[in-house]
Design an enzyme around this catalytic site. Structure first.
Site, PDB file in Angstrom:
ATOM      1  N   SER A   1      -9.655   1.682   2.872  1.00  0.00           N
ATOM      2  CA  SER A   1      -8.917   2.487   2.168  1.00  0.00           C
ATOM      3  C   SER A   1      -7.902   1.705   1.455  1.00  0.00           C
ATOM      4  O   SER A   1      -7.066   2.036   0.462  1.00  0.00           O
ATOM      5  CB  SER A   1      -8.149   3.592   2.858  1.00  0.00           C
ATOM      6  OG  SER A   1      -7.320   3.037   3.963  1.00  0.00           O
TER       7      SER A   1
ATOM      8  N   LYS B   1       0.985  -1.220   0.091  1.00  0.00           N
ATOM      9  CA  LYS B   1       0.013  -0.049   0.031  1.00  0.00           C
ATOM     10  C   LYS B   1       0.842   1.325   0.045  1.00  0.00           C
ATOM     11  O   LYS B   1       1.763   1.266   0.712  1.00  0.00           O
ATOM     12  CB  LYS B   1      -0.795   0.053   0.972  1.00  0.00           C
ATOM     13  CG  LYS B   1      -2.023   1.186   1.400  1.00  0.00           C
ATOM     14  CD  LYS B   1      -2.874   0.951   2.648  1.00  0.00           C
ATOM     15  CE  LYS B   1      -3.826   1.822   2.684  1.00  0.00           C
ATOM     16  NZ  LYS B   1      -4.620   1.717   3.865  1.00  0.00           N
TER      17      LYS B   1
ATOM     18  N   SER C   1      -9.748  -0.827   7.344  1.00  0.00           N
ATOM     19  CA  SER C   1      -8.930  -0.703   6.003  1.00  0.00           C
ATOM     20  C   SER C   1      -8.447  -1.891   5.272  1.00  0.00           C
ATOM     21  O   SER C   1      -8.238  -1.853   4.132  1.00  0.00           O
ATOM     22  CB  SER C   1      -8.269   0.539   5.801  1.00  0.00           C
ATOM     23  OG  SER C   1      -9.326   1.670   5.647  1.00  0.00           O
TER      24      SER C   1
HETATM   25  N1  GLN Z   1     -13.009   4.004   6.566  1.00  0.00           N
HETATM   26  C1  GLN Z   1     -12.250   4.202   7.914  1.00  0.00           C
HETATM   27  C2  GLN Z   1     -11.942   5.728   7.725  1.00  0.00           C
HETATM   28  O1  GLN Z   1     -11.983   6.266   6.863  1.00  0.00           O
HETATM   29  C3  GLN Z   1     -11.206   3.534   8.079  1.00  0.00           C
HETATM   30  C4  GLN Z   1     -10.117   3.630   7.340  1.00  0.00           C
HETATM   31  C5  GLN Z   1      -8.783   2.994   7.439  1.00  0.00           C
HETATM   32  O2  GLN Z   1      -8.923   2.073   8.198  1.00  0.00           O
HETATM   33  N2  GLN Z   1      -7.606   3.342   7.121  1.00  0.00           N
HETATM   34  O3  GLN Z   1     -11.295   6.394   8.702  1.00  0.00           O
END
Ligand code: GLN
Length: 466
Positions: free
Chosen positions: A150, A75, A174
């Site tokens: 994400s 990532k 995410s």
């Molecule tokens: N969807 C969550 C957020 O937007 C989790 C994101 C993540 O785990 N990086 O914060």
């Protein structure tokens, strides 16, 4: 299709000269290029073939590491020395990492082959991978749908057969939610099991690094390698070494009554019900439990995560990294113009929210309250784990959304994190296991365990996918 399923099978084929590692990497690269529209990668690494050559030699000589030849995507929030690091943000355009993240260094030390950096929501903020300066990622299972976020690029890369496995990060779901949306396996380790050194911070007390893979064996293998105390991350912990495969044990599994009240789609509900039935048939015990503060998890998460984000993202100021607006005349303009131009809409929204909840007038009403709620949620889980070994839930309330559906409705997107954020608020490990229902996209079954009990997550995941 690949001639192997797990990493162990792959090594065996290479040893018997039935698989060439170079051809294998070339196959992945050709898949990536044929399906370019999926947009899973921000950058590909041009040294992958060279490394394949060297590692194939090592495998044949019997001197290779535990991940020899496993092709892994990373990532684009994690540093790999001398490679671009953008966090899918315009503000880091042109920036190259000057060191390698500890978790990634460990993969390299065990002879994994890094194939490239994957697309993601900007700085990890989002659940659909639509908040990226590189454009959205398409779900390989249905290109009209999002792959989740994400770590959407990482999950899409695994699901589309662009690599053997990928590394994602999980601040509020995410790794698990994109795994659920793409039919792959993802695990968020216990906070501190994997070093955060070299991971660009979103919300430091939540952020975790972990793998996404096509099967439990590969997932376990990668997790085992990247785990461990790191001098460079004072929040990392000495942890028990993950033993896997484990012994097919029977577990007490908690079913939180608050999780099934409303908001789940029919296919998710049915998937969970069938899984529960099968668990009972195979000798596991399902126990009704209560997590009384569940209604407050999303609010607490979005207050605390944005507060931490507003502080972490202050470093992107046009002075030290990446983008700088050249028309500036004053110091204030340097900050203003760089951030205005460099950050996307969602990142700006979160910095504003975070700054607001930390401001002196509202600190007590929001930030400090949310910290207290975080403690109460942790106590709910501590109590539950006195009674059960595992907690089961869906990973997300629905299958993958249509592209564009939540873009103008951030609150709707935040609510989709209902099942995942608790593991980050409490620091416990959680896994998402794919469940393929008829006539729909896959859903994710989530299991949570108490701190440092990843082994039982892997065990139950293996048992339900056998
Ligand atoms: N969807 C969550 C957020 O937007 C989790 C994101 C993540 O785990 N990086 O914060």
């Amino acid at each position: 299709m690949l001639p192997y399923k797990t990493h162990t099978e792959k090594i065996r084929l290479i040893q018997k000269a039935q698989l060439s590692l170079i051809e294998n990497v070339e196959f992945f690269l050709s898949q990536i290029s044929v399906h370019k529209d999926i947009n899973a990668f921000n950058f590909l690494f041009d040294d992958a073939i060279d490394r394949a050559n060297k590692i194939e030699q090592k495998i044949k000589e019997g001197t290779s590491g535990k991940l020899a030849g496993m092709v892994i995507a990373v990532k684009d929030l994690l540093s790999v020395k001398d490679k671009p690091l953008t966090c899918s943000s315009k503000i880091l355009r042109g920036f190259e990492a000057i060191y390698t993240a500890t978790s990634i260094e460990k993969l390299i030390d065990e002879d994994a082959i890094l194939i490239g950096k994957t697309n993601c929501d900007e700085f990890g903020m989002g659940s659909t991978n639509e908040n990226s300066a590189f454009g959205p990622v398409l779900n390989p299972l249905d290109k009209l749908k999002v792959p989740g976020g994400s770590s959407g690029g990482s999950a899409a890369a695994v699901a589309a057969n662009f690599c053997d496995a990928a590394i994602g990060t999980d601040t509020g779901g995410s790794i698990r939610q994109p795994a659920a949306f793409t039919g792959t396996f993802g695990i968020k380790p216990t906070y501190g099991r994997v070093s955060r050194y070299g991971l660009t911070a979103y919300a430091s007390s939540f952020d975790c690094v972990g793998p996404i893979a096509k099967n439990v064996l590969d997932l376990a293998l990668i997790l085992k390698i990247i785990s461990g105390k790191d001098e460079l991350d004072s929040t990392s912990s000495e942890s028990n070494e993950i033993q896997f495969p484990s012994q097919n044990k029977k577990y007490k599994i908690g079913l939180p009554k608050e999780y099934f009240k409303e908001g789940l789609t029919e296919e998710v509900k049915t998937g969970i019900e069938i899984t529960i039935e099968n668990l009972e048939k195979t000798g596991h015990e399902i126990i009704d439990i209560s997590l009384p503060h569940s209604d407050y998890t999303i609010a607490a998460y979005y207050i605390l995560a944005t507060a931490e984000a507003s502080s972490n993202l202050a470093r992107f100021d046009g002075v030290r990294y990446g983008l700088r607006n050249e028309k500036i005349r004053t110091f204030d303009e340097l900050y203003n113009l760089t951030k205005t131009e460099g950050f996307g809409k969602e990142v700006k929204r979160r910095i504003m929210l975070g700054t607001y909840v930390l401001s002196s007038g509202y600190y007590d009403a929001y930030y400090s309250k949310a910290q207290k709620v975080r403690r109460l949620i942790k106590e709910d889980f501590d109590n539950a784990f006195r009674e059960v070994d595992l907690i089961i839930s869906p990973t997300a309330p629905s299958t993958a959304y249509k592209i564009g559906d939540t873009v103008n409705d951030p609150l709707q997107m935040y609510l989709g994190d209902i099942y995942t954020v608790s593991a980050n608020l409490t620091g416990i490990p959680a896994i998402s296991v794919p469940y393929q229902s008829e006539n729909s996209l896959p859903i994710g079954i989530q299991f949570m365990a108490s701190h440092f009990n990843e082994e039982i997550l892997l065990d139950i995941a293996q048992q339900i996918t056998e």
